[in-house]
Design an enzyme around this catalytic site. Structure first.
Site, PDB file in Angstrom:
ATOM      1  N   CYS A 114     -74.879 -33.043  52.537  1.00  0.00           N
ATOM      2  CA  CYS A 114     -75.096 -34.261  53.325  1.00  0.00           C
ATOM      3  C   CYS A 114     -75.598 -33.969  54.742  1.00  0.00           C
ATOM      4  CB  CYS A 114     -73.818 -35.096  53.385  1.00  0.00           C
ATOM      5  SG  CYS A 114     -73.319 -35.673  51.758  1.00  0.00           S
ATOM      6  N   HIS A 250     -75.146 -40.093  59.411  1.00  0.00           N
ATOM      7  CA  HIS A 250     -75.120 -39.976  57.942  1.00  0.00           C
ATOM      8  C   HIS A 250     -74.321 -41.159  57.414  1.00  0.00           C
ATOM      9  CE1 HIS A 250     -74.540 -38.723  53.938  1.00  0.00           C
ATOM     10  NE2 HIS A 250     -73.300 -38.306  54.086  1.00  0.00           N
ATOM     11  N   ASN A 280     -74.039 -43.684  49.726  1.00  0.00           N
ATOM     12  CA  ASN A 280     -74.203 -42.353  50.319  1.00  0.00           C
ATOM     13  C   ASN A 280     -75.329 -41.635  49.567  1.00  0.00           C
ATOM     14  OD1 ASN A 280     -74.014 -39.703  51.137  1.00  0.00           O
ATOM     15  ND2 ASN A 280     -71.781 -39.597  50.988  1.00  0.00           N
TER      16      ASN A 280
HETATM   17  O1  UT7 Z   1     -71.178 -37.513  52.452  1.00  0.00           O
HETATM   18  C1  UT7 Z   1     -70.451 -36.348  52.322  1.00  0.00           C
HETATM   19  C2  UT7 Z   1     -69.151 -36.458  52.960  1.00  0.00           C
HETATM   20  N1  UT7 Z   1     -68.301 -37.388  52.244  1.00  0.00           N
HETATM   21  C3  UT7 Z   1     -67.645 -38.291  52.924  1.00  0.00           C
HETATM   22  O2  UT7 Z   1     -67.822 -38.422  54.105  1.00  0.00           O
HETATM   23  C4  UT7 Z   1     -66.633 -39.092  52.175  1.00  0.00           C
HETATM   24  C5  UT7 Z   1     -65.395 -39.142  52.991  1.00  0.00           C
HETATM   25  N2  UT7 Z   1     -64.308 -39.875  52.372  1.00  0.00           N
HETATM   26  C6  UT7 Z   1     -64.326 -41.219  52.191  1.00  0.00           C
HETATM   27  O3  UT7 Z   1     -65.308 -41.880  52.461  1.00  0.00           O
HETATM   28  C7  UT7 Z   1     -63.052 -41.861  51.713  1.00  0.00           C
HETATM   29  O4  UT7 Z   1     -62.020 -40.894  51.714  1.00  0.00           O
HETATM   30  C8  UT7 Z   1     -63.173 -42.495  50.307  1.00  0.00           C
HETATM   31  C9  UT7 Z   1     -64.018 -43.764  50.356  1.00  0.00           C
HETATM   32  C10 UT7 Z   1     -63.760 -41.495  49.342  1.00  0.00           C
HETATM   33  C11 UT7 Z   1     -61.787 -42.899  49.790  1.00  0.00           C
HETATM   34  O5  UT7 Z   1     -61.105 -43.714  50.721  1.00  0.00           O
HETATM   35  P1  UT7 Z   1     -59.603 -43.401  51.158  1.00  0.00           P
HETATM   36  O6  UT7 Z   1     -59.183 -44.508  52.013  1.00  0.00           O
HETATM   37  O7  UT7 Z   1     -59.595 -42.028  51.747  1.00  0.00           O
HETATM   38  O8  UT7 Z   1     -58.824 -43.465  49.791  1.00  0.00           O
HETATM   39  P2  UT7 Z   1     -57.994 -42.329  49.032  1.00  0.00           P
HETATM   40  O9  UT7 Z   1     -58.921 -41.277  48.503  1.00  0.00           O
HETATM   41  O10 UT7 Z   1     -56.863 -41.860  49.907  1.00  0.00           O
HETATM   42  O11 UT7 Z   1     -57.444 -43.157  47.811  1.00  0.00           O
HETATM   43  C12 UT7 Z   1     -56.575 -44.261  47.994  1.00  0.00           C
HETATM   44  C13 UT7 Z   1     -56.253 -44.868  46.657  1.00  0.00           C
HETATM   45  C14 UT7 Z   1     -55.791 -43.848  45.620  1.00  0.00           C
HETATM   46  O12 UT7 Z   1     -54.764 -44.438  44.863  1.00  0.00           O
HETATM   47  P3  UT7 Z   1     -53.220 -44.060  45.173  1.00  0.00           P
HETATM   48  O13 UT7 Z   1     -53.124 -42.580  44.962  1.00  0.00           O
HETATM   49  O14 UT7 Z   1     -52.992 -44.477  46.595  1.00  0.00           O
HETATM   50  O15 UT7 Z   1     -52.489 -44.877  44.165  1.00  0.00           O
HETATM   51  C15 UT7 Z   1     -57.001 -43.680  44.741  1.00  0.00           C
HETATM   52  O16 UT7 Z   1     -56.668 -43.318  43.427  1.00  0.00           O
HETATM   53  O17 UT7 Z   1     -57.408 -45.506  46.102  1.00  0.00           O
HETATM   54  C16 UT7 Z   1     -57.576 -45.077  44.733  1.00  0.00           C
HETATM   55  N3  UT7 Z   1     -59.011 -45.137  44.413  1.00  0.00           N
HETATM   56  C17 UT7 Z   1     -59.620 -46.240  43.953  1.00  0.00           C
HETATM   57  N4  UT7 Z   1     -59.152 -47.469  43.677  1.00  0.00           N
HETATM   58  C18 UT7 Z   1     -60.035 -48.381  43.224  1.00  0.00           C
HETATM   59  C19 UT7 Z   1     -59.925 -44.144  44.540  1.00  0.00           C
HETATM   60  N5  UT7 Z   1     -61.134 -44.594  44.152  1.00  0.00           N
HETATM   61  C20 UT7 Z   1     -60.964 -45.891  43.783  1.00  0.00           C
HETATM   62  C21 UT7 Z   1     -61.831 -46.896  43.293  1.00  0.00           C
HETATM   63  N6  UT7 Z   1     -61.320 -48.116  43.045  1.00  0.00           N
HETATM   64  N7  UT7 Z   1     -63.150 -46.693  43.118  1.00  0.00           N
END
Ligand code: UT7
Length: 323
Positions: A114, A250, A280
């Site tokens: 990225c 980005h 993204n």
């Molecule tokens: O471009 C390269 C660099 N990449 C990035 O910059 C990405 C950086 N990270 C992010 O943008 C965020 O961390 C995400 C959008 C990927 C995720 O957001 P988050 O607020 O960090 O959520 P999380 O990963 O901590 O997940 C929270 C919850 C989890 O459930 P539990 O364990 O709390 O029950 C996940 O299983 O959300 C759940 N979850 C979803 N729920 C519904 C993960 N994906 C989904 C989904 N729909 N698509």
């Protein structure tokens, strides 16, 4: 007098197929609300069958050439930032060279996931500053839809396909930060964080593999490192965030974009945001956003622009340029 790399053309290409968040509700345990509120993404474009990274890169490059009024053979070098080249080799850049009908010069890919576009821009700037090239096409192009695990809701709803390109031209400059062109760059990587974001395939496995990401861990690194690299690059140009007209970050997550702007003390009306429409697109996201903002008339000649990105590696960096 010194040589500056000045942007004289910008172009982008997005594949026709648009997929709204709601479409994922049919196959995954997810909702439009979750995707929108956690990432800011509303829709993304996906390449058609047979439509490759080099095809999209060529279309974006041609648009940048058209804006500048140059032909392919007026270009000395092509640098393509991509992690999803058509084939393991040759480079996507040499394929673009052939598709543009360019019969001289040289072309190569840069792979920093990225952060690829800021790495490519920095390399292209070095080619121009050292006199190895007078005009360089710098392209970011990706088909991340080809490395998605469609059963992994935590990644497959986040990424999209597309391409963006800038044409840089060597321009005599007094060397002050009031002159147009690339003023400063800052590149970083820390290979200890490989497991946070990687593709589980490649030459060592004999498969293409799928993207794997510990999103919340990457998130933790992002705001801190992005604000820091942007401020470092600004400092190298004897500028501060007060001088910035536009941040073009980005486009991974609206919360990272907002957090970085806040940390830099900049209001969101000075940030170019396209994540809602593109998702993204990895190395393509910054040139896509630059080209879209230029076409919208947001970024104007003479504006101070800061681009910043972080991704797999981890690799991150920033480029400060006067448009
Ligand atoms: O471009 C390269 C660099 N990449 C990035 O910059 C990405 C950086 N990270 C992010 O943008 C965020 O961390 C995400 C959008 C990927 C995720 O957001 P988050 O607020 O960090 O959520 P999380 O990963 O901590 O997940 C929270 C919850 C989890 O459930 P539990 O364990 O709390 O029950 C996940 O299983 O959300 C759940 N979850 C979803 N729920 C519904 C993960 N994906 C989904 C989904 N729909 N698509």
């Amino acid at each position: 007098m010194t040589r500056r790399s000045v942007v004289i053309g910008a172009g982008h290409y997005l594949p026709k197929r648009i997929v709204e968040n709601a479409e994922f509700e049919q196959t995954l345990d997810t909702t439009d609300e979750w995707i929108r509120s956690r990432s800011g993404i509303e829709r993304r474009h996906f390449a058609a069958e047979g439509e490759t990274t080099s095809h999209m890169a060529t279309k974006a490059a041609q648009a940048a050439l058209d804006m500048a009024g140059y032909a392919a053979d007026d270009v000395d070098a092509i640098v393509v930032a991509t992690s999803t080249p058509d084939l393991t080799f040759p480079s996507a850049a040499t394929m673009v060279q052939a598709q543009l009908g360019m019969t001289k010069g040289f072309a190569f890919d840069v792979q920093a996931v990225c952060a690829g576009f800021v790495y490519a821009l920095s390399n292209a700037n070095a080619l121009i500053a050292s006199g190895q090239a007078d005009r360089v096409l710098v392209i970011g192009a990706e088909t991340f839809s080809r490395i998605m695990d469609w059963e992994d809701r935590s990644t497959c709803v986040l990424f999209g396909d597309g391409a963006g390109a800038l044409l840089l031209e060597a321009t005599p400059s007094e060397g002050t930060n009031a002159d147009r062109g690339i003023l400063a760059t800052d590149l970083n990587s820390d290979g200890r964080h490989k497991d946070l974001l990687y593709v589980d395939g490649g030459v060592s496995t004999g498969t293409t593999g799928y993207l794997r990401m510990q999103g919340n861990q990457v998130f933790r690194h992002a705001v801190e490192k992005l604000a820091s690299t942007a401020n470092t690059a600004l400092g190298r140009a004897d500028l501060t965030s007060d001088d910035v007209d536009w941040i073009v970050p980005h486009q991974a997550n609206i919360r990272i974009i907002q957090g970085t702007a806040k940390k830099m003390g900049l209001p969101m009306d000075r940030v170019v945001v396209t994540v809602q429409d593109h998702g993204n697109t990895s190395a393509a996201s910054i040139p896509l956003a630059l080209s879209v903002a230029n076409a919208r008339g947001q970024i104007k000649q003479g504006d101070l622009v800061v681009t910043e990105a972080i991704g797999g590696g981890l690799a991150w960096g920033a480029v400060v340029l006067r448009w």
